[in-house]
Each structure stands twice: as structure tokens, then as C-alpha cells.
Scaffold this motif. Structure first.
Motif, PDB file in Angstrom:
ATOM      1  N   GLY A  79       1.042  -1.398   0.257  1.00 45.03           N
ATOM      2  CA  GLY A  79       0.029   0.346   0.503  1.00 45.03           C
ATOM      3  C   GLY A  79       0.720   0.918   0.010  1.00 45.03           C
ATOM      4  N   GLN A  80       1.998   1.126  -0.219  1.00 43.51           N
ATOM      5  CA  GLN A  80       2.673   2.534  -0.300  1.00 43.51           C
ATOM      6  C   GLN A  80       3.578   2.385  -0.942  1.00 43.51           C
ATOM      7  OE1 GLN A  80       3.498   4.497   2.486  1.00 43.51           O
ATOM      8  NE2 GLN A  80       1.035   3.249   3.373  1.00 43.51           N
ATOM      9  N   PHE A  81       3.960   3.637  -1.377  1.00 42.27           N
ATOM     10  CA  PHE A  81       4.891   3.847  -3.053  1.00 42.27           C
ATOM     11  C   PHE A  81       5.850   4.585  -2.466  1.00 42.27           C
ATOM     12  CE2 PHE A  81       0.331   2.515  -3.546  1.00 42.27           C
ATOM     13  CZ  PHE A  81       0.294   1.684  -4.625  1.00 42.27           C
ATOM     14  N   ARG A  82       6.560   4.755  -3.663  1.00 43.57           N
ATOM     15  CA  ARG A  82       7.698   5.596  -4.129  1.00 43.57           C
ATOM     16  C   ARG A  82       6.992   6.611  -5.166  1.00 43.57           C
ATOM     17  NH1 ARG A  82      10.429   1.048  -5.152  1.00 43.57           N
ATOM     18  NH2 ARG A  82      12.227   0.822  -3.478  1.00 43.57           N
ATOM     19  N   LEU A  83       6.797   8.039  -4.900  1.00 43.39           N
ATOM     20  CA  LEU A  83       6.367   9.397  -6.104  1.00 43.39           C
ATOM     21  C   LEU A  83       7.089   9.756  -6.346  1.00 43.39           C
ATOM     22  CD1 LEU A  83       3.542  10.234  -2.753  1.00 43.39           C
ATOM     23  CD2 LEU A  83       3.143   7.794  -5.246  1.00 43.39           C
ATOM     24  N   SER A  84       6.482  10.262  -7.238  1.00 39.30           N
ATOM     25  CA  SER A  84       7.281  11.732  -8.311  1.00 39.30           C
ATOM     26  C   SER A  84       6.369  12.917  -8.100  1.00 39.30           C
ATOM     27  CB  SER A  84       6.603  11.320  -9.792  1.00 39.30           C
ATOM     28  OG  SER A  84       5.552  11.715  -9.742  1.00 39.30           O
ATOM     29  N   ILE A  85       7.493  13.584  -8.590  1.00 39.44           N
ATOM     30  CA  ILE A  85       7.489  15.468  -7.515  1.00 39.44           C
ATOM     31  C   ILE A  85       5.413  15.507  -7.768  1.00 39.44           C
ATOM     32  CG2 ILE A  85       7.220  17.642  -7.201  1.00 39.44           C
ATOM     33  CD1 ILE A  85      10.199  17.353  -6.881  1.00 39.44           C
ATOM     34  N   PRO A  86       5.455  14.895  -8.970  1.00 40.81           N
ATOM     35  CA  PRO A  86       3.765  15.495  -9.801  1.00 40.81           C
ATOM     36  C   PRO A  86       2.273  14.116  -8.011  1.00 40.81           C
ATOM     37  CG  PRO A  86       5.054  15.393 -11.575  1.00 40.81           C
ATOM     38  CD  PRO A  86       5.685  15.513  -9.970  1.00 40.81           C
ATOM     39  N   LYS A  87       2.761  13.359  -8.576  1.00 40.14           N
ATOM     40  CA  LYS A  87       2.141  12.269  -7.661  1.00 40.14           C
ATOM     41  C   LYS A  87       2.171  12.440  -6.419  1.00 40.14           C
ATOM     42  CE  LYS A  87       0.755   9.848 -10.918  1.00 40.14           C
ATOM     43  NZ  LYS A  87      -1.000   9.283 -10.652  1.00 40.14           N
ATOM     44  N   LEU A  88       3.414  13.039  -5.833  1.00 42.95           N
ATOM     45  CA  LEU A  88       3.426  13.826  -4.244  1.00 42.95           C
ATOM     46  C   LEU A  88       2.698  14.834  -3.809  1.00 42.95           C
ATOM     47  CD1 LEU A  88       5.818  13.309  -1.489  1.00 42.95           C
ATOM     48  CD2 LEU A  88       6.131  15.400  -3.143  1.00 42.95           C
TER      49      LEU A  88
END
Length: 335
Positions: free
Chosen positions: A56-65
């Protein structure tokens, strides 16, 4: 009527009889406003990478963040803690990327303060995302240990850069001696007296950090998620030493103190709460999160009930705020 009745002055079960009575007698509450969501940021435009060891956890790009932080703010979560996952090409033995004014986490801070100004941004101060060896500071090969004072100098520079980017709170997680005082002095000398410090004051050399090191990439750098950090993180058996570290951070100017991990160290949270009037944070770490998920996947535990009970226990022990990967899920339940 029963044929036998005890002659009792007090019957505590009276106040447990109905949901309404239990609510009136409730001693500990946990709201979305007590929670901080840790988030991992990566390069890219639309990237979103699942973290295998943290369901359920993700590494996010800045737009996704930015999208995620808008959703968290709408749920009433007041703050996020950022951790960058960097490409191995920018890592080095001395972690020099940490002081790049345009490094990933600083770009993320600027974007969040522009697009989601209502949410408080916390950034970690440590070199483990930036070093090839995966340790939290500058490695002294001859001593086979971290170099304390040179590491503190770099951390202070990182703090000033984060403050210039607009961060609300810097969070030194390195456990170097004297770093809180040095960071406070550097911030004040550079006109950032409003930037707060959340000190990882009682951070133990715990086996519960494994999934986090995978998510951050420091495990891959070091070649193991069981990296030995016992020369700077606290001995899990040492209660008095933890209280000494907490007292030093308070003296040096910390605004918030922290105990990490949370669940295995509820006794430390309680003792720190009784020793200080400063706000107290506790970090429910990746291993705590992962073990509840793993047991639930096996059908051995109820995920939601164990999640809520684990968070409530941390709050009951005395934490004012909890960093937890369950923050969003819990806030969603409240809605």
C-alpha cells in the motif's frame, strides 16, 4: 434475578455496558490531526513505484507527491515527512548530493509549499539516502565508524538548504552528538529562526527498519538491510541512555522530541512524556507496519483492528504525534 449477588461497592463494568457509556469514559483519543504521513519521493513526472515490503506504500514523483498531499490535507492530516530515493549514479562515499541546492528533496519541498501550502512539510536530515555505504553520515574508513563532527557540519548545511526551500520542520535522524545545537545555530545565523527541529532523540538500533531501507535504497547501497548502526543508534536495552539523549536534545534547542521505533518502545515513550513538556513524536516504523500487513495477509490478524489498536497504544503511552504509514488509512476510516 440471579440467586447469588456479590456485595460490591465498585462495579467497573457499569461504564462498559453500552457504546455511549464507553464513549463517556474514554481516556485516549486519536484523530487525524495527531498523525504524520511519511512519503518517499523519486525522480520522474508521472512515476509511482510500489514498495514490495510495504503493501500500500509507493515511491512518488513530485507531481504524484503533490496529488497525494492534497488528498492527505483534505483528510485532516496536518503534516508529511519526506524521504528521497535517489538514483545510485548520484550517490557517493561522502554523500555530496545532500548539499546540492537542487537535489530531489529540496525540489519536492518547494513544489509542496507552492501547491499545498496548508500542509506542514518535514524533511529528514541524514546522509543514508546519499551515500554509497548506506550509513547516516561521513564514514571514517580507518576508524570503521562515522565521523561525528564533520557529519554534523554537513547536517547543518542541509538544514539551512531545507529552510531556504521552505520546509517547516527539519528532522535530524542521524544520532550524531551535538547535532541539534549545531543545526539550531546554523538556522538562526541564516535568518531561519522560525524553522523548527524535530529531533530523533531516542532512535534505537532496531531490526524493524528493514523495509524502510529497501524503500529508501540504502539497503541496496550497503548490500544489506541489516546494516550495523550500533555505534550511533541506541542500544535497545538502554533506558537511561535514551533519557540522556532526550535531555541533551531538549537543552540544545529541539522543538519536538521523538522516540523511534514506537511499538516496541512504549515504555520509553511513557518515560520521556513524564520527563518533558515538549511535544513528543513517535515513529511507527516500516517493520511495525509490514508485520501487521503480513499477519493479516495470512489471516492471522484483523488488519484494521490491529492497525487502530497499535496506533492507540502509541498515543496512550504519551505521544502527541505519530509518524505512521497507516496515517492515511486511519484518517480515511474516520471519514
Amino acid at each position: 434475578m440471579p440467586s447469588y449477588q456479590l456485595d460490591l461497592t465498585r462495579r467497573p463494568r457499569r461504564m462498559r455496558r453500552t457504546a455511549a457509556l464507553r464513549s463517556l469514559a474514554n481516556e485516549t483519543t486519536l484523530e487525524a490531526g495527531n498523525l504524520i504521513q511519511p512519503l518517499f519521493v523519486i525522480e520522474g513526472e508521472g512515476a509511482s513505484e510500489p514498495i514490495k515490503s510495504m503493501p500500500g506504500q509507493f515511491r512518488l514523483s513530485i507531481p504524484k507527491l503533490i496529488e497525494e498531499c492534497k488528498a492527505l490535507a483534505d483528510l485532516g492530516i496536518p503534516a508529511v515527512a519526506l524521504f528521497p530515493k535517489l538514483d545510485s549514479k548520484v550517490k557517493s562515499d561522502d554523500g555530496r548530493e545532500a548539499t546540492n541546492p537542487d537535489t530531489l528533496v529540496l525540489r519536492a519541498i518547494r513544489a509542496l509549499k507552492k501547491e499545498v501550502p496548508q500542509i506542514a512539510v518535514i524533511t529528514d536530515l541524514a546522509l543514508d539516502p546519499y551515500t554509497t555505504h548506506g550509513h547516516d553520515g561521513l564514514w571514517d574508513t580507518a576508524a570503521q565508524d562515522l565521523a561525528n563532527d564533520p557529519t554534523v557540519e554537513v547536517l547543518a548545511e542541509m538544514a539551512v538548504l531545507a529552510a531556504e526551500a521552505g520546509v517547516d520542520i527539519v528532522a535530524p535522524s542521524d544520532m550524531m552528538d551535538g547535532r541539534v545545537g549545531a543545526i539550531r545555530e546554523a538556522l538562526d545565523d541564516n535568518n531561519h529562526e522560525k524553522t523548527a527541529i524535530m529531533a530523533y532523540s531516542a532512535k534505537f538500533a532496531s531490526a524493524f527498519y528493514g523495509p524502510f531501507r529497501d524503500a529508501l535504497g540504502s539497503a541496496a547501497s550497503a548490500g544489506t538491510h541489516a546494516l550495523d548502526k550500533r555505534t550511533y543508534q541506541l542500544n535497545p536495552g538502554n533506558r537511561r541512555e535514551a533519557l540522556t539523549e532526550v535531555a541533551l536534545d531538549e537543552e540544545e534547542g529541539a522543538d519536538i522530541l521523538m522516540v523511534k521505533p514506537a511499538g516496541p518502545y512504549l515504555d520509553i515513550i511513557r518515560e520521556v512524556r513524564e520527563e518533558t513538556d515538549l511535544p513528543l513524536a513517535a515513529y511507527q516504523v516500516s517493520g511495525e507496519y509490514a508485520q501487521i500487513h503480513a499477519a493479516a495477509e495470512k489471516g492471522w490478524l484483523d488488519l484494521e483492528k490491529c492497525r487502530d489498536e497499535s496506533l492507540l497504544a502509541i498515543r496512550r503511552a504519551g505521544a502527541d504525534m505519530i509518524l505512521s504509514y497507516f496515517a492515511k488509512e486511519y484518517a480515511l476510516r474516520l471519514t
